[in-house]
Design a protein around this motif. Structure first.
Motif, mmCIF file in Angstrom:
data_model
loop_
_atom_site.group_PDB
_atom_site.id
_atom_site.type_symbol
_atom_site.label_atom_id
_atom_site.label_comp_id
_atom_site.label_asym_id
_atom_site.label_seq_id
_atom_site.Cartn_x
_atom_site.Cartn_y
_atom_site.Cartn_z
ATOM 1 N N ARG A 41 -2.026 26.915 -14.653
ATOM 2 C CA ARG A 41 -1.134 27.693 -14.570
ATOM 3 C C ARG A 41 -1.072 28.468 -15.883
ATOM 4 O O ARG A 41 -1.618 28.012 -17.169
ATOM 5 C CB ARG A 41 0.243 27.072 -14.588
ATOM 6 C CG ARG A 41 0.650 26.304 -13.297
ATOM 7 C CD ARG A 41 1.775 25.442 -13.496
ATOM 8 N NE ARG A 41 2.967 26.608 -13.653
ATOM 9 C CZ ARG A 41 3.786 26.790 -12.805
ATOM 10 N NH1 ARG A 41 3.651 26.027 -11.798
ATOM 11 N NH2 ARG A 41 4.789 27.720 -13.066
ATOM 12 N N THR A 73 16.379 33.170 -11.437
ATOM 13 C CA THR A 73 16.451 31.856 -10.759
ATOM 14 C C THR A 73 14.900 31.819 -10.626
ATOM 15 O O THR A 73 13.974 32.754 -10.306
ATOM 16 C CB THR A 73 16.850 31.913 -9.371
ATOM 17 O OG1 THR A 73 18.439 32.134 -9.424
ATOM 18 C CG2 THR A 73 16.791 30.427 -8.487
ATOM 19 N N LEU A 74 14.421 30.444 -11.228
ATOM 20 C CA LEU A 74 12.804 30.175 -11.339
ATOM 21 C C LEU A 74 12.477 29.202 -10.169
ATOM 22 O O LEU A 74 13.482 28.175 -10.159
ATOM 23 C CB LEU A 74 12.301 29.859 -12.469
ATOM 24 C CG LEU A 74 12.641 30.817 -13.631
ATOM 25 C CD1 LEU A 74 12.040 30.004 -14.911
ATOM 26 C CD2 LEU A 74 12.187 32.053 -13.373
ATOM 27 N N ARG A 75 11.676 29.355 -9.058
ATOM 28 C CA ARG A 75 11.343 28.622 -8.197
ATOM 29 C C ARG A 75 10.160 27.970 -8.315
ATOM 30 O O ARG A 75 9.139 28.725 -8.280
ATOM 31 C CB ARG A 75 11.657 29.130 -6.785
ATOM 32 C CG ARG A 75 13.093 29.605 -6.469
ATOM 33 C CD ARG A 75 13.311 30.157 -5.068
ATOM 34 N NE ARG A 75 14.472 30.280 -4.664
ATOM 35 C CZ ARG A 75 15.203 31.530 -4.830
ATOM 36 N NH1 ARG A 75 14.717 32.289 -5.511
ATOM 37 N NH2 ARG A 75 16.496 31.541 -4.356
ATOM 38 N N ASN A 76 9.829 26.539 -8.300
ATOM 39 C CA ASN A 76 8.869 25.665 -8.405
ATOM 40 C C ASN A 76 8.795 25.132 -6.904
ATOM 41 O O ASN A 76 10.105 24.825 -6.678
ATOM 42 C CB ASN A 76 8.899 24.918 -9.827
ATOM 43 C CG ASN A 76 7.388 24.474 -10.049
ATOM 44 O OD1 ASN A 76 6.763 24.079 -9.225
ATOM 45 N ND2 ASN A 76 7.045 24.482 -11.098
ATOM 46 N N ARG A 114 5.765 29.816 -18.986
ATOM 47 C CA ARG A 114 5.351 30.003 -17.727
ATOM 48 C C ARG A 114 5.658 31.526 -17.277
ATOM 49 O O ARG A 114 6.468 32.007 -16.645
ATOM 50 C CB ARG A 114 6.417 29.125 -16.887
ATOM 51 C CG ARG A 114 6.358 27.557 -16.899
ATOM 52 C CD ARG A 114 7.355 26.851 -16.228
ATOM 53 N NE ARG A 114 8.273 27.554 -15.476
ATOM 54 C CZ ARG A 114 9.569 26.986 -15.307
ATOM 55 N NH1 ARG A 114 9.589 25.922 -16.157
ATOM 56 N NH2 ARG A 114 10.503 27.539 -14.354
ATOM 57 N N ASP A 145 4.034 33.514 -15.496
ATOM 58 C CA ASP A 145 4.001 33.988 -14.179
ATOM 59 C C ASP A 145 5.173 33.962 -13.337
ATOM 60 O O ASP A 145 5.472 34.547 -12.257
ATOM 61 C CB ASP A 145 2.945 33.137 -13.448
ATOM 62 C CG ASP A 145 3.202 31.641 -13.602
ATOM 63 O OD1 ASP A 145 3.786 30.992 -14.453
ATOM 64 O OD2 ASP A 145 2.853 30.782 -12.721
ATOM 65 N N GLU A 146 6.392 33.191 -14.075
ATOM 66 C CA GLU A 146 7.447 32.682 -13.457
ATOM 67 C C GLU A 146 8.699 33.627 -13.933
ATOM 68 O O GLU A 146 9.470 34.372 -13.410
ATOM 69 C CB GLU A 146 7.848 31.332 -13.373
ATOM 70 C CG GLU A 146 6.999 30.684 -12.455
ATOM 71 C CD GLU A 146 7.579 28.971 -12.451
ATOM 72 O OE1 GLU A 146 8.728 28.868 -12.735
ATOM 73 O OE2 GLU A 146 6.806 28.270 -12.504
ATOM 74 N N LEU A 147 8.648 33.689 -15.506
ATOM 75 C CA LEU A 147 9.493 34.492 -16.262
ATOM 76 C C LEU A 147 8.619 35.491 -17.040
ATOM 77 O O LEU A 147 8.328 35.089 -18.303
ATOM 78 C CB LEU A 147 10.461 33.664 -16.851
ATOM 79 C CG LEU A 147 11.640 34.565 -17.848
ATOM 80 C CD1 LEU A 147 12.478 35.343 -16.933
ATOM 81 C CD2 LEU A 147 12.247 33.652 -18.931
ATOM 82 N N LYS A 148 8.199 36.693 -16.631
ATOM 83 C CA LYS A 148 7.564 37.595 -17.176
ATOM 84 C C LYS A 148 8.070 37.979 -18.551
ATOM 85 O O LYS A 148 9.473 38.205 -18.523
ATOM 86 C CB LYS A 148 7.208 38.919 -16.337
ATOM 87 C CG LYS A 148 6.491 38.389 -15.154
ATOM 88 C CD LYS A 148 6.355 39.651 -14.223
ATOM 89 C CE LYS A 148 5.563 39.319 -13.146
ATOM 90 N NZ LYS A 148 4.717 38.046 -12.744
#
Length: 118
Positions: free
Chosen positions: A38, A77-80, A99, A101-104
């Motif tokens: 990741r 909202t971050l989804r994993n 992260r 890629d999830e929270l730019k």
């Protein structure tokens, strides 16, 4: 509590200070692989400089938190695969490094009502 125009001006300064500190921190990073390949952002400055930049962002985030909420700041909202997390971009700025890629990082900067890009 100060007069509304004074309070609004102070809130604007706090949000701007956070934005500036966060941009400086992100600009001191470079992308690297993370757990399970990741992406994450890692420092490309000295340890002392990195520590100072993180401290500056943390202090600015603390000051900006009330201003963010008072001016309609929201959450993301971050989804994993395993879970869903709701994050406040000012309070959880570190997620953009861990992260991206999830929270730019651009989402964190854009959430403070600032203008422009990193």
């Amino acid at each position: 509590m100060g007069k509304p125009p004074t309070r609004i001006e102070q809130q604007g300064h706090r949000l701007s200070d956070f934005r500036s500190a966060f941009i400086e921190l992100v600009n001191a990073c470079e992308p690297a692989g993370g757990d399970w390949d990741r992406a994450r952002l890692v420092p490309h400055v000295s340890h002392d400089r990195w520590s100072q930049l993180q401290r500056d962002v943390a202090i600015a985030a603390g000051a900006a938190q009330e201003a963010y909420g008072a001016n309609g700041g929201g959450t993301f909202t971050l989804r994993n695969a395993a879970y869903i997390t709701t994050v406040n971009p000012i309070a959880n700025w570190h997620v953009a490094l861990e992260r991206p890629d999830e929270l730019k990082p651009q989402m964190v900067v854009g959430s403070d009502a600032g203008t422009g890009d990193i």
